[in-house]
Design an enzyme around this catalytic site. Structure first.
Site, PDB file in Angstrom:
ATOM      1  N   HIS A 217       8.673  16.250   1.301  1.00 11.61           N
ATOM      2  CA  HIS A 217       9.474  15.067   0.793  1.00 11.61           C
ATOM      3  C   HIS A 217       9.816  14.862  -0.577  1.00 11.61           C
ATOM      4  CE1 HIS A 217       7.745  14.086   4.789  1.00 11.61           C
ATOM      5  NE2 HIS A 217       9.037  13.908   5.085  1.00 11.61           N
ATOM      6  N   HIS A 396      12.106   4.680  -2.609  1.00 10.73           N
ATOM      7  CA  HIS A 396      11.683   3.432  -2.171  1.00 10.73           C
ATOM      8  C   HIS A 396      12.963   2.724  -2.575  1.00 10.73           C
ATOM      9  CE1 HIS A 396       9.741  -0.052  -1.495  1.00 10.73           C
ATOM     10  NE2 HIS A 396       9.797  -0.395  -2.696  1.00 10.73           N
ATOM     11  N   ARG A 398      16.478   3.386  -2.772  1.00 10.22           N
ATOM     12  CA  ARG A 398      17.390   3.651  -1.737  1.00 10.22           C
ATOM     13  C   ARG A 398      17.033   2.839  -0.439  1.00 10.22           C
ATOM     14  NH1 ARG A 398      18.407   7.889   1.001  1.00 10.22           N
ATOM     15  NH2 ARG A 398      16.729   8.817   0.372  1.00 10.22           N
ATOM     16  N   GLY A 399      15.663   3.068   0.058  1.00 15.31           N
ATOM     17  CA  GLY A 399      15.252   2.227   1.365  1.00 15.31           C
ATOM     18  C   GLY A 399      15.401   0.873   1.326  1.00 15.31           C
ATOM     19  N   THR A 439       8.557   3.297   5.523  1.00 21.19           N
ATOM     20  CA  THR A 439       7.326   2.436   5.649  1.00 21.19           C
ATOM     21  C   THR A 439       7.579   0.816   5.161  1.00 21.19           C
ATOM     22  OG1 THR A 439       5.716   4.199   5.034  1.00 21.19           O
ATOM     23  CG2 THR A 439       4.821   2.221   5.069  1.00 21.19           C
ATOM     24  N   ARG A 538       2.611   7.415   1.465  1.00 16.65           N
ATOM     25  CA  ARG A 538       2.919   8.885   1.443  1.00 16.65           C
ATOM     26  C   ARG A 538       2.373   9.400   0.021  1.00 16.65           C
ATOM     27  NH1 ARG A 538       8.922   9.872   3.398  1.00 16.65           N
ATOM     28  NH2 ARG A 538       8.123  10.194   5.673  1.00 16.65           N
ATOM     29  N   GLY A 553       6.097  -0.490  -3.718  1.00 19.26           N
ATOM     30  CA  GLY A 553       6.228  -1.371  -2.636  1.00 19.26           C
ATOM     31  C   GLY A 553       5.854  -2.753  -3.341  1.00 19.26           C
TER      32      GLY A 553
HETATM   33  P1  ADP Z   1       7.953   5.842   2.757  1.00 22.55           P
HETATM   34  O1  ADP Z   1       6.521   5.607   2.179  1.00 22.55           O
HETATM   35  O2  ADP Z   1       8.021   5.681   4.103  1.00 22.55           O
HETATM   36  O3  ADP Z   1       8.823   6.660   1.568  1.00 22.55           O
HETATM   37  P2  ADP Z   1       8.697   3.490   0.822  1.00 22.55           P
HETATM   38  O4  ADP Z   1       8.971   4.590  -0.196  1.00 22.55           O
HETATM   39  O5  ADP Z   1      10.269   2.624   1.095  1.00 22.55           O
HETATM   40  O6  ADP Z   1       8.605   4.264   2.440  1.00 22.55           O
HETATM   41  O7  ADP Z   1       7.710   2.489   0.620  1.00 22.55           O
HETATM   42  C1  ADP Z   1       6.490   2.768  -0.031  1.00 22.55           C
HETATM   43  C2  ADP Z   1       5.929   1.693  -0.140  1.00 22.55           C
HETATM   44  O8  ADP Z   1       5.208   1.293   1.194  1.00 22.55           O
HETATM   45  C3  ADP Z   1       4.251   1.906  -0.994  1.00 22.55           C
HETATM   46  O9  ADP Z   1       4.724   1.825  -2.321  1.00 22.55           O
HETATM   47  C4  ADP Z   1       3.546   0.873  -0.396  1.00 22.55           C
HETATM   48  O10 ADP Z   1       3.758  -0.263  -1.283  1.00 22.55           O
HETATM   49  C5  ADP Z   1       4.132   0.544   0.941  1.00 22.55           C
HETATM   50  N1  ADP Z   1       3.093   1.113   2.022  1.00 22.55           N
HETATM   51  C6  ADP Z   1       2.772   2.316   2.288  1.00 22.55           C
HETATM   52  N2  ADP Z   1       1.839   2.360   3.265  1.00 22.55           N
HETATM   53  C7  ADP Z   1       1.696   0.907   3.599  1.00 22.55           C
HETATM   54  C8  ADP Z   1       1.027   0.335   4.547  1.00 22.55           C
HETATM   55  N3  ADP Z   1      -0.184   0.922   5.255  1.00 22.55           N
HETATM   56  N4  ADP Z   1       0.836  -1.019   4.511  1.00 22.55           N
HETATM   57  C9  ADP Z   1       1.571  -1.721   3.406  1.00 22.55           C
HETATM   58  N5  ADP Z   1       2.371  -1.180   2.838  1.00 22.55           N
HETATM   59  C10 ADP Z   1       2.474   0.214   2.550  1.00 22.55           C
HETATM   60 MG    MG Z   2       8.906   6.482  -0.276  1.00 24.66          MG
END
Ligand code: ADP
Ligand code: MG
Length: 593
Positions: A217, A396, A398-399, A439, A538, A553
Site C-alpha cells: 500500500h 487518510h 482522501r478517505g 479503518t 497499518r 487519525g
Molecule cells: P487505513 O489505516 O485503513 O488506511 P486511514 O488511513 O483512513 O485508514 O486511517 C488511519 C487512522 O486510523 C490511524 O491514523 C489511526 O488513528 C486510526 N486507527 C487505526 N487503527 C485503529 C483502531 N484499531 N482503533 C482506532 N483507530 C484506529
Molecule cells: Mg491509511
C-alpha cells in the site's frame, strides 16, 4: 505515475467498470465489486477475495473458475466498506456459505467482520480467512499480526480450487488457513508508487538504495539498504524465507516471484535465475512456479518472493486449473450455471422520518457541523495524506474527504425530508462508512451512528445529553477498533476529549466553553502522539518511521472537534447531567504520554 484518469477520486470506480466491460463474459459488476458471470450449477462455497484497488490483478482479476467467486473492491489502497462486502456476498452466495479472504489490515478486518455479522444474522454461513505472509511485518512470535501481501494469491488459489472441487465451507476454510500458515513472503521496493492525480510518490528512496520489507500500500520498506545486484537480492530473499521454514515442512514448494507494478518481467526472470537454483540446492522441488504480476501496488517498482510449503492435499489445489480474466492455468471446468444479467442499480426506498420540531431544529445544526467538517477536511486533505504516508498508506486525507462528502450529502438530504438530529447523524454515519472504507471510515461511521442513536429524534439535547452522546461515540469506536490509550490512534485524542467534556459539563461549566476546553485537550493529545509508536493499524509494522510524526487519525479528529464545537453547542441549555460521567471509560494514566 498514472497518466490516464479523469477525476482522480473516481479512478477506482472507473477502472472497475472498464474491467467488467472488457471481461463481461466472465465477470459481472455488482454493487460493491464484481462476481462471476455464471451462477454455480449447484450450491458451492463462495470464495470472496477483497481489499482496496490498486493491486490488479488482485482482486477482481482473479474472479473465475477455480479461483474467486467474487471480489469486494474498495477505493485505492482502502478497505471496502462493510456494506460493499455484504452486497457482494449477497450477489455471490448460492446456498453453501461464504468465505471472505483478505490480507490482514485493520480496516479490512473491521469491515469484513461487520459484514459477516450481518450475513450471519440473516442465516448465511460465513467465515473469514486472513492472509499473514509478510515476514518483514512482525517477528515469528507475533505471526498473527503480519500483514498480507503477495501470499494472498496462493491462499486464494488454494481455497478457490477447493471450493470448485465441492469442498464445504469448513473444509475450504481449513485449507485456506493451512495454506496461509505455510506461506512466507519477503519483498523489496526500488521506487514508491503515486496515487492517480498526486504529483509525488508515497515514499522515495535515495539513488542507489532499496527498501527491504515492502508493503503493498505504498508503505515504504522497513529499512533501506544499498541496491544489491540481482544475485545478491536473490540470496537475501531466499535466505530470509528459508529461515522461516515451518517445522515438519515437506520438500515441495509453490513459488511466486511477483512484480509490484512497474518492474519488468525481464528483470524478474533475471532474479529467478538466482532464486530457483538456490531453492533447488536447498533440496526443494519447485511446483508450477509463477513469475509475473499477481499482487501489485499501483506503479510501484519492487519485487517479492513468496514460497508455500506444499503437502499432499495442498499441491493438487495449487496445481488445479483456473480461468479468470488475469490468470489461467490448465483447462478449467466450463461454467454451466445460468448467466446472470447485469445488476440494476437499486434505488433505496425513501423512508419517512419521525421527529419532533426541536430535534428537527437541532438537525439543522448537525447538518451545519457536517458541512463545516467537509470544508476543513477538503482543506486538510493533502497534509493528512502526507502524515499517513510517513508510516501508513497515505490515504487518510482522501478517505476522510470521501467519507465526509457522502455523510454531509446524506445528512442534508435527510434533514430536508424532515429528519431529526438522531436520524441525520445515523444516516450520515452509514454513508460515511459506506463511501470511505478504510479503518477511519468504519470507525467514524459507526461513531456517528452511535451518537445519533444516543441523541434520538425527540428533543434538543441538553449539555448532559450531548456529553452522553459523545461518550456513546467514543465507546463505539473503542469497542470496534479495540485500540487503547497509547496505541497511537485517534483514540488517543478521543479519550481525553470525552473525559474532559463530561467532567466539565458535570461541573456545570457552560457547554460551549466545556467543548472548547475538551477540543484543546484533544489537540494537545493529538500532537503528543508524535512521540508514540503505533500499536494498531497499518502504521504498526513501520513503528520506528512513525516516531516524530503525529497520528493522522488523532490529528483529523482533534481538528474536526475544534471546528464543530461552536456549531454543535450553540443555543444548548447548560445543565448538570445525571449519569453522563458514569458512561466515561476510565482513562489510563499514560493516555497522554
Ligand atoms: P487505513 O489505516 O485503513 O488506511 P486511514 O488511513 O483512513 O485508514 O486511517 C488511519 C487512522 O486510523 C490511524 O491514523 C489511526 O488513528 C486510526 N486507527 C487505526 N487503527 C485503529 C483502531 N484499531 N482503533 C482506532 N483507530 C484506529
Ligand atoms: Mg491509511
Amino acid at each position: 505515475m498514472t497518466k490516464i484518469f479523469n477525476d482522480p477520486s473516481e479512478f477506482a470506480e472507473e477502472a472497475l467498470a472498464g474491467f467488467c466491460d472488457v471481461h463481461s463474459g466472465l465477470v459481472r459488476q455488482v454493487p460493491g465489486g464484481a462476481v462471476r458471470r455464471h451462477r454455480p450449477a449447484s450450491p458451492k462455497v463462495a470464495v470472496l477475495a477483497g481489499g482496496g484497488s490498486g493491486h490488479y490483478p488482485a482482486f477482481a482479476g482473479l474472479i473465475g473458475s477455480g479461483l474467486a467467486d467474487g471480489a469486494v473492491v474498495g477505493n485505492i489502497f482502502t478497505s471496502p466498506s462493510a456494506q460493499q462486502a455484504y452486497a457482494v456476498a449477497r450477489a455471490a452466495e448460492s446456498g453453501a456459505g461464504v468465505v471472505f479472504t483478505y490480507g490482514n489490515y485493520a480496516g479490512d478486518v473491521l469491515n469484513f467482520g461487520m459484514a459477516s455479522e450481518r450475513l450471519a444474522a440473516e442465516g448465511i454461513q460465513v467465515e473469514n480467512v486472513l492472509v499473514t505472509d509478510d515476514i518483514a511485518s512482525a517477528p515469528p512470535s507475533e505471526a498473527e499480526k503480519r500483514r498480507g501481501i503477495a501470499g494472498d494469491f496462493t491462499v486464494f488459489k488454494i481455497m478457490g480450487a477447493a471450493a470448485e472441487a465441492g469442498a464445504d465451507l469448513a473444509e475450504v476454510v481449513r485449507l485456506g488457513r493451512k495454506a496461509n500458515s505455510l506461506t512466507r513472503t519477503i519483498g523489496s521496493a526500488f521506487h514508491g508508487c503515486t496515487f492517480p492525480g498526486a504529483d509525488a510518490p508515497l515514499f522515495t528512496l535515495n539513488d542507489g538504495q532499496m527498501g527491504l520489507g515492502l508493503g503493498i500500500h505504498g508503505e515504504p520498506g522497513l529499512f533501506d539498504t544499498d541496491l544489491p545486484s540481482a544475485k545478491e537480492l536473490g540470496q537475501e530473499f531466499v535466505s530470509r524465507v528459508l529461515a522461516e521454514t515451518p517445522p515438519g515442512a515437506g520438500d515441495r514448494l509453490a513459488v511466486i516471484l511477483n512484480g509490484l507494478g512497474s518492474t519488468k518481467h525481464e528483470e524478474l526472470f533475471v532474479l529467478w535465475l538466482t532464486v530457483a537454483p538456490l531453492l533447488r540446492d536447498a533440496g526443494y522441488t519447485l511446483v508450477l512456479p509463477e513469475v509475473g504480476e499477481l499482487v501489485t501496488s499501483l506503479d510501484m517498482s519492487g519485487v517479492s518472493l513468496t514460497v508455500t510449503w506444499l503437502d499432499d492435499e495442498l499441491e493438487p489445489l495449487w496445481a488445479a486449473p483456473a480461468e479468470t480474466p488475469a490468470y489461467r492455468r490448465g483447462v478449467a471446468v466450463a461454467q454451466t450455471g445460468d448467466r446472470s444479467a447485469d445488476a440494476t442499480v437499486d434505488v433505496a426506498a425513501e423512508s419517512a422520518f419521525e421527529a419532533d420540531g426541536d430535534s428537527r431544529a437541532y438537525a439543522v445544526q448537525c447538518v451545519a457541523a457536517l458541512e463545516a467538517t467537509r470544508h476543513s477536511l477538503h482543506e486538510a486533505e493533502g497534509w493528512l495524506g502526507d502524515l499517513d504516508a510517513v508510516a501508513g498508506d497515505g490515504d487518510h486525507g482522501r478517505g476522510m474527504v470521501r467519507g465526509i462528502d457522502a455523510a454531509a450529502a446524506a445528512g442534508a438530504a435527510a434533514a430536508a425530508r424532515g429528519a431529526g438530529a438522531g436520524s441525520v447523524l445515523t444516516v450520515a454515519g452509514d454513508a460515511w462508512a459506506d463511501k470511505a472504507g478504510g479503518t477511519s471510515g468504519v470507525l467514524w461511521g459507526a461513531g456517528l451512528r452511535a451518537l445519533g442513536e444516543s441523541l434520538g429524534n425527540q428533543e434538543t439535547p441538553d449539555a448532559g445529553a450531548l456529553a452522553a452522546g459523545m461518550s456513546a461515540f467514543t465507546d463505539r469506536i473503542t469497542g470496534l477498533g479495540k485500540a487503547e490509550a497509547g496505541d497511537k490512534t485517534m483514540v488517543d485524542a478521543l479519550l481525553p476529549f470525552t473525559e474532559t467534556l463530561s467532567r466539565l459539563v458535570h461541573e456545570g461549566v457552560e457547554l460551549g466553553q466545556a467543548w472548547a476546553a475538551a477540543a484543546q485537550e484533544a489537540e494537545a493529545a493529538a500532537k503528543a502522539t508524535a512521540s508514540l509508536r503505533p500499536l494498531k493499524g497499518r502504521a504498526r509494522p513501520l513503528a520506528e518511521k512513525s516516531v516524530g510524526t503525529p497520528d493522522p487519525g488523532a490529528t483529523s479528529l482533534a481538528m474536526i472537534f475544534t471546528v464543530i464545537g461552536p456549531i454543535l453547542t450553540a443555543g444548548i441549555p447548560a445543565g448538570v447531567p445525571s449519569g453522563a460521567t458514569q458512561a466515561i471509560p476510565a482513562q489510563p494514566a499514560d493516555a497522554r504520554s
